[in-house]
Design a protein around this motif. Structure first.
Motif, PDB file in Angstrom:
ATOM      1  N   LEU A  65    -198.029  11.758  -6.830  1.00 37.12           N
ATOM      2  CA  LEU A  65    -197.590  11.607  -8.215  1.00 37.12           C
ATOM      3  C   LEU A  65    -196.953  10.230  -8.432  1.00 37.12           C
ATOM      4  O   LEU A  65    -197.202   9.579  -9.450  1.00 37.12           O
ATOM      5  CB  LEU A  65    -196.603  12.711  -8.582  1.00 37.12           C
ATOM      6  N   HIS A  66    -196.155   9.778  -7.472  1.00 38.44           N
ATOM      7  CA  HIS A  66    -195.576   8.431  -7.558  1.00 38.44           C
ATOM      8  C   HIS A  66    -196.677   7.371  -7.658  1.00 38.44           C
ATOM      9  O   HIS A  66    -196.579   6.434  -8.455  1.00 38.44           O
ATOM     10  CB  HIS A  66    -194.703   8.129  -6.331  1.00 38.44           C
ATOM     11  N   GLU A  67    -197.708   7.496  -6.840  1.00 37.87           N
ATOM     12  CA  GLU A  67    -198.805   6.517  -6.879  1.00 37.87           C
ATOM     13  C   GLU A  67    -199.497   6.515  -8.233  1.00 37.87           C
ATOM     14  O   GLU A  67    -199.742   5.456  -8.810  1.00 37.87           O
ATOM     15  CB  GLU A  67    -199.828   6.798  -5.771  1.00 37.87           C
ATOM     16  N   LYS A  68    -199.795   7.680  -8.749  1.00 39.22           N
ATOM     17  CA  LYS A  68    -200.465   7.765 -10.052  1.00 39.22           C
ATOM     18  C   LYS A  68    -199.589   7.189 -11.160  1.00 39.22           C
ATOM     19  O   LYS A  68    -200.076   6.491 -12.049  1.00 39.22           O
ATOM     20  CB  LYS A  68    -200.855   9.212 -10.357  1.00 39.22           C
ATOM     21  N   PHE A  69    -198.305   7.473 -11.096  1.00 33.43           N
ATOM     22  CA  PHE A  69    -197.377   6.931 -12.081  1.00 33.43           C
ATOM     23  C   PHE A  69    -197.292   5.409 -11.945  1.00 33.43           C
ATOM     24  O   PHE A  69    -197.267   4.688 -12.942  1.00 33.43           O
ATOM     25  CB  PHE A  69    -196.001   7.590 -11.939  1.00 33.43           C
ATOM     26  N   GLY A  70    -197.271   4.905 -10.710  1.00 31.86           N
ATOM     27  CA  GLY A  70    -197.261   3.451 -10.495  1.00 31.86           C
ATOM     28  C   GLY A  70    -198.470   2.781 -11.119  1.00 31.86           C
ATOM     29  O   GLY A  70    -198.357   1.731 -11.762  1.00 31.86           O
ATOM     30  N   GLU A  71    -199.637   3.381 -10.942  1.00 32.33           N
ATOM     31  CA  GLU A  71    -200.860   2.838 -11.560  1.00 32.33           C
ATOM     32  C   GLU A  71    -200.728   2.819 -13.076  1.00 32.33           C
ATOM     33  O   GLU A  71    -201.100   1.849 -13.731  1.00 32.33           O
ATOM     34  CB  GLU A  71    -202.078   3.675 -11.158  1.00 32.33           C
ATOM     35  N   TYR A  72    -200.185   3.888 -13.622  1.00 32.70           N
ATOM     36  CA  TYR A  72    -200.031   4.028 -15.066  1.00 32.70           C
ATOM     37  C   TYR A  72    -199.081   2.971 -15.642  1.00 32.70           C
ATOM     38  O   TYR A  72    -199.268   2.502 -16.769  1.00 32.70           O
ATOM     39  CB  TYR A  72    -199.507   5.439 -15.364  1.00 32.70           C
ATOM     40  N   LEU A  73    -198.054   2.592 -14.886  1.00 34.25           N
ATOM     41  CA  LEU A  73    -197.025   1.658 -15.357  1.00 34.25           C
ATOM     42  C   LEU A  73    -197.524   0.238 -15.603  1.00 34.25           C
ATOM     43  O   LEU A  73    -196.946  -0.492 -16.405  1.00 34.25           O
ATOM     44  CB  LEU A  73    -195.906   1.560 -14.315  1.00 34.25           C
ATOM     45  N   VAL A  74    -198.559  -0.174 -14.907  1.00 36.87           N
ATOM     46  CA  VAL A  74    -198.947  -1.583 -14.871  1.00 36.87           C
ATOM     47  C   VAL A  74    -199.149  -2.228 -16.237  1.00 36.87           C
ATOM     48  O   VAL A  74    -198.560  -3.279 -16.500  1.00 36.87           O
ATOM     49  CB  VAL A  74    -200.162  -1.794 -13.943  1.00 36.87           C
ATOM     50  N   PRO A  75    -199.950  -1.695 -17.133  1.00 38.93           N
ATOM     51  CA  PRO A  75    -200.124  -2.391 -18.421  1.00 38.93           C
ATOM     52  C   PRO A  75    -198.806  -2.612 -19.159  1.00 38.93           C
ATOM     53  O   PRO A  75    -198.581  -3.689 -19.722  1.00 38.93           O
ATOM     54  CB  PRO A  75    -201.064  -1.476 -19.203  1.00 38.93           C
ATOM     55  N   ASP A  76    -197.914  -1.623 -19.126  1.00 44.43           N
ATOM     56  CA  ASP A  76    -196.627  -1.780 -19.798  1.00 44.43           C
ATOM     57  C   ASP A  76    -195.748  -2.812 -19.102  1.00 44.43           C
ATOM     58  O   ASP A  76    -195.081  -3.617 -19.765  1.00 44.43           O
ATOM     59  CB  ASP A  76    -195.894  -0.440 -19.876  1.00 44.43           C
ATOM     60  N   LEU A  77    -195.729  -2.801 -17.781  1.00 47.95           N
ATOM     61  CA  LEU A  77    -194.937  -3.798 -17.052  1.00 47.95           C
ATOM     62  C   LEU A  77    -195.443  -5.207 -17.325  1.00 47.95           C
ATOM     63  O   LEU A  77    -194.650  -6.130 -17.547  1.00 47.95           O
ATOM     64  CB  LEU A  77    -194.967  -3.502 -15.550  1.00 47.95           C
ATOM     65  N   LEU A  78    -196.747  -5.376 -17.324  1.00 48.42           N
ATOM     66  CA  LEU A  78    -197.301  -6.705 -17.589  1.00 48.42           C
ATOM     67  C   LEU A  78    -197.025  -7.149 -19.018  1.00 48.42           C
ATOM     68  O   LEU A  78    -196.781  -8.330 -19.272  1.00 48.42           O
ATOM     69  CB  LEU A  78    -198.796  -6.737 -17.282  1.00 48.42           C
ATOM     70  N   TYR A  79    -197.024  -6.213 -19.934  1.00 47.32           N
ATOM     71  CA  TYR A  79    -196.685  -6.551 -21.316  1.00 47.32           C
ATOM     72  C   TYR A  79    -195.218  -6.977 -21.422  1.00 47.32           C
ATOM     73  O   TYR A  79    -194.889  -7.969 -22.055  1.00 47.32           O
ATOM     74  CB  TYR A  79    -196.967  -5.360 -22.238  1.00 47.32           C
ATOM     75  N   MET A  80    -194.327  -6.222 -20.771  1.00 47.88           N
ATOM     76  CA  MET A  80    -192.893  -6.528 -20.843  1.00 47.88           C
ATOM     77  C   MET A  80    -192.561  -7.879 -20.230  1.00 47.88           C
ATOM     78  O   MET A  80    -191.662  -8.566 -20.694  1.00 47.88           O
ATOM     79  CB  MET A  80    -192.082  -5.437 -20.137  1.00 47.88           C
TER      80      MET A  80
END
Length: 180
Positions: A65-80
């Motif tokens: 679940l942590h890995e899947k959530f990490g993958e999901y975070l990327v577009p938002d982190l790159l935007y921020m």
């Protein structure tokens, strides 16, 4: 942990499942009284409770679940953090510069912000070695972020992520290679 991560976890759960799943997750974690706000920092234990409960509800290991959530975070982190990112950077470049370009600024923004320390070394033009250091023991999240970066930069079929140690330790080592 910064409230932004909790807000993104809420959106992840709502996107992958639905809003009622998020409400049940809060109830089962004992966090119904907490309103996660992106301007605040919350105890790490809240994240452990939510991810542990979510993994149990979904019937998957917490690391997965942590890995899947990490993958999901990327577009938002790159935007921020877009103002700190060079447009020519790709997956390996992002990894090489995350600590200096982003994590140092995150720590400076608020004393409660404690992203992991990343010691990233470019050992070859097509390979980086990463040592993740954090008492949070969320190396699986870091692995997911690496995979999410590869997907974001349309390199997921050309990037190999190889954890060299357990993803549950305070120190997690991994090798990331660009395949030719």
């Amino acid at each position: 942990m910064h409230g932004t991560i909790f807000s993104l976890l809420k959106r992840y759960v709502q996107t992958q499942y639905d809003h009622s799943t998020w409400v049940r997750l809060l109830e089962h974690s004992g966090l119904t009284e907490v309103e996660f706000d992106h301007r605040h920092v919350y105890p790490d234990e809240h994240m452990y409770a939510l991810v542990g409960q979510a993994a149990q509800m979904a019937g998957v290991p917490a690391d997965e679940l942590h890995e899947k959530f990490g993958e999901y975070l990327v577009p938002d982190l790159l935007y921020m953090y877009q103002k700190y990112i060079q447009p020519e950077w790709r997956t390996l470049d992002m990894l090489e510069h995350t600590e200096t370009a982003m994590h140092t600024r995150v720590r400076a923004a608020h004393e409660g912000n404690r992203p992991p320390v990343l010691d990233v070394r470019r050992v070859a033009p097509d390979e980086v070695f990463i040592e993740y250091v954090s008492p949070r023991r969320m190396g699986a999240l870091a692995v997911g972020i690496v995979r999410g970066l590869a997907r974001y930069f349309d390199e997921e079929d050309r990037i190999a992520v190889e954890p060299l140690t357990s993803e549950n330790g305070e120190r997690v080592q991994m090798r990331v290679r660009l395949l030719h």
